[in-house]
Scaffold this motif. Structure first.
Motif, PDB file in Angstrom:
ATOM      1  N   LEU A  35      -3.969  -7.941  -6.468  1.00 22.17           N
ATOM      2  CA  LEU A  35      -4.467  -7.408  -7.734  1.00 22.17           C
ATOM      3  C   LEU A  35      -5.241  -6.106  -7.555  1.00 22.17           C
ATOM      4  N   THR A  36      -5.841  -5.902  -6.376  1.00 25.44           N
ATOM      5  CA  THR A  36      -6.556  -4.647  -6.158  1.00 25.44           C
ATOM      6  C   THR A  36      -5.585  -3.470  -6.211  1.00 25.44           C
ATOM      7  N   LEU A  37      -4.454  -3.610  -5.534  1.00 20.52           N
ATOM      8  CA  LEU A  37      -3.449  -2.555  -5.573  1.00 20.52           C
ATOM      9  C   LEU A  37      -2.847  -2.425  -6.968  1.00 20.52           C
ATOM     10  N   VAL A  94     -11.437   1.567  -7.245  1.00 21.31           N
ATOM     11  CA  VAL A  94     -10.490   1.324  -8.328  1.00 21.31           C
ATOM     12  C   VAL A  94     -10.975   2.014  -9.599  1.00 21.31           C
ATOM     13  N   ALA A  95     -12.273   1.933  -9.861  1.00 12.96           N
ATOM     14  CA  ALA A  95     -12.828   2.557 -11.064  1.00 12.96           C
ATOM     15  C   ALA A  95     -12.673   4.067 -11.028  1.00 12.96           C
ATOM     16  N   LEU A 109       0.839  -1.197   0.000  1.00 11.42           N
ATOM     17  CA  LEU A 109       0.000   0.000   0.000  1.00 11.42           C
ATOM     18  C   LEU A 109       0.879   1.254   0.000  1.00 11.42           C
ATOM     19  N   ASN A 110       1.915   1.242   0.832  1.00  9.63           N
ATOM     20  CA  ASN A 110       2.823   2.384   0.887  1.00  9.63           C
ATOM     21  C   ASN A 110       3.622   2.541  -0.397  1.00  9.63           C
ATOM     22  N   ILE A 111       3.968   1.438  -1.022  1.00  4.70           N
ATOM     23  CA  ILE A 111       4.639   1.511  -2.325  1.00  4.70           C
ATOM     24  C   ILE A 111       3.718   2.178  -3.342  1.00  4.70           C
ATOM     25  N   GLY A 112       2.439   1.770  -3.320  1.00  5.48           N
ATOM     26  CA  GLY A 112       1.470   2.375  -4.231  1.00  5.48           C
ATOM     27  C   GLY A 112       1.317   3.868  -4.000  1.00  5.48           C
ATOM     28  N   PHE A 113       1.238   4.264  -2.717  1.00  2.03           N
ATOM     29  CA  PHE A 113       1.147   5.686  -2.388  1.00  2.03           C
ATOM     30  C   PHE A 113       2.377   6.429  -2.918  1.00  2.03           C
TER      31      PHE A 113
END
Length: 255
Positions: A48-50, A93-94, A12-16
């Motif tokens: 897959l959500t991230l 996500v959308a 999650l932090n990587i995504g942020f």
């Protein structure tokens, strides 16, 4: 977090991090590498959500570098399809997906596609803690798109959306001028353009460009130059428009 075994928190932090880096104007070549590492980690751990959140962002970075080769060779067709299914099934996500698609269409000045995507984007009207770190990007680009559509359509709903974004950005600028003042100036400039307030628009575009440059937002300095060029071309100040377009070209190249 990864060392402690909390894989989800780490990813999650990587995504942020990669998302904020992109919006902050980090060099696109660096963003591309960051997205590649994030994509690989999310794929490896099956989140897959991230992954669905960043797939379109990754494509945008590649497109802005000037290539149409946006196929992600690291992922299987099944994994890409799963992420795309999540974009359809998960409203959060959308919402991110439509922001990213609207953004790239806006940057490429594809009006009809931008308008269609913006209509879908604004239909969500989601408020969630998961968007706190990019609320400003939502407001900034949503506002710029809204003012552009308003000038083409004269639909007051779009002007209202643009004003709402401008008001929010001015509030953020009061608490962190370094991060948000140039964005507020650019939204104000676009609003002045919509209102045929030529003198105010001239001043505000100049402020948006100079403040973005001072605060080292190279991506938004380039954008401010481009939008200023569009404005000056519209009011038949062609020499000034060309100067801004040349600056925009150079800053996009530097980015």
């Amino acid at each position: 977090a990864m060392a402690a075994g909390d894989t989800y928190a780490a990813l999650l932090n990587i995504g942020f991090y990669v998302t904020v880096s992109f919006w902050a104007g980090t060099k696109l070549s660096v963003c591309k590498e960051q997205y590649a590492r994030a994509h690989k980690s999310m794929e490896k751990h099956g989140h897959l959500t991230l992954l669905a959140h960043i797939i379109q962002q990754e494509k945008n970075a590649v497109l802005l570098m000037g290539t149409n080769n946006v196929t992600n060779e690291r992922s299987s067709a099944m994994e890409i399809q799963a992420a795309q299914n999540l974009q359809k099934a998960n409203p959060h996500v959308a919402y991110t997906f439509y922001l990213q698609k609207m953004y790239i269409s806006f940057m490429l000045r594809e009006y009809e596609e931008t308008k269609a995507l913006a209509e879908k984007y604004f239909d969500f009207n989601l408020l969630s803690w998961t968007f706190l770190y990019i609320h400003t990007a939502h407001s900034f680009y949503g506002g710029l798109v809204s003012f552009w559509v308003y000038r083409q359509s004269n639909d007051p709903n779009w002007a209202s959306r643009g004003r709402k974004a401008k008001i929010a950005m001015k509030k953020w600028a009061e608490s962190s001028g370094h991060n948000f003042q140039h964005k507020a100036y650019l939204l104000e400039a676009e609003e002045a353009f919509c209102n045929n307030d030529i003198e105010s628009a001239k001043s505000l575009y100049e402020k948006a460009v100079s403040t973005a440059r001072e605060h080292r937002f190279i991506n938004e300095e380039a954008l401010a130059c481009e939008l200023a060029g569009n404005f000056f071309l519209e009011v038949e100040m062609k020499d000034t428009a060309m100067e801004y377009f040349m600056q925009a070209h150079q800053r996009y190249h530097d980015w």
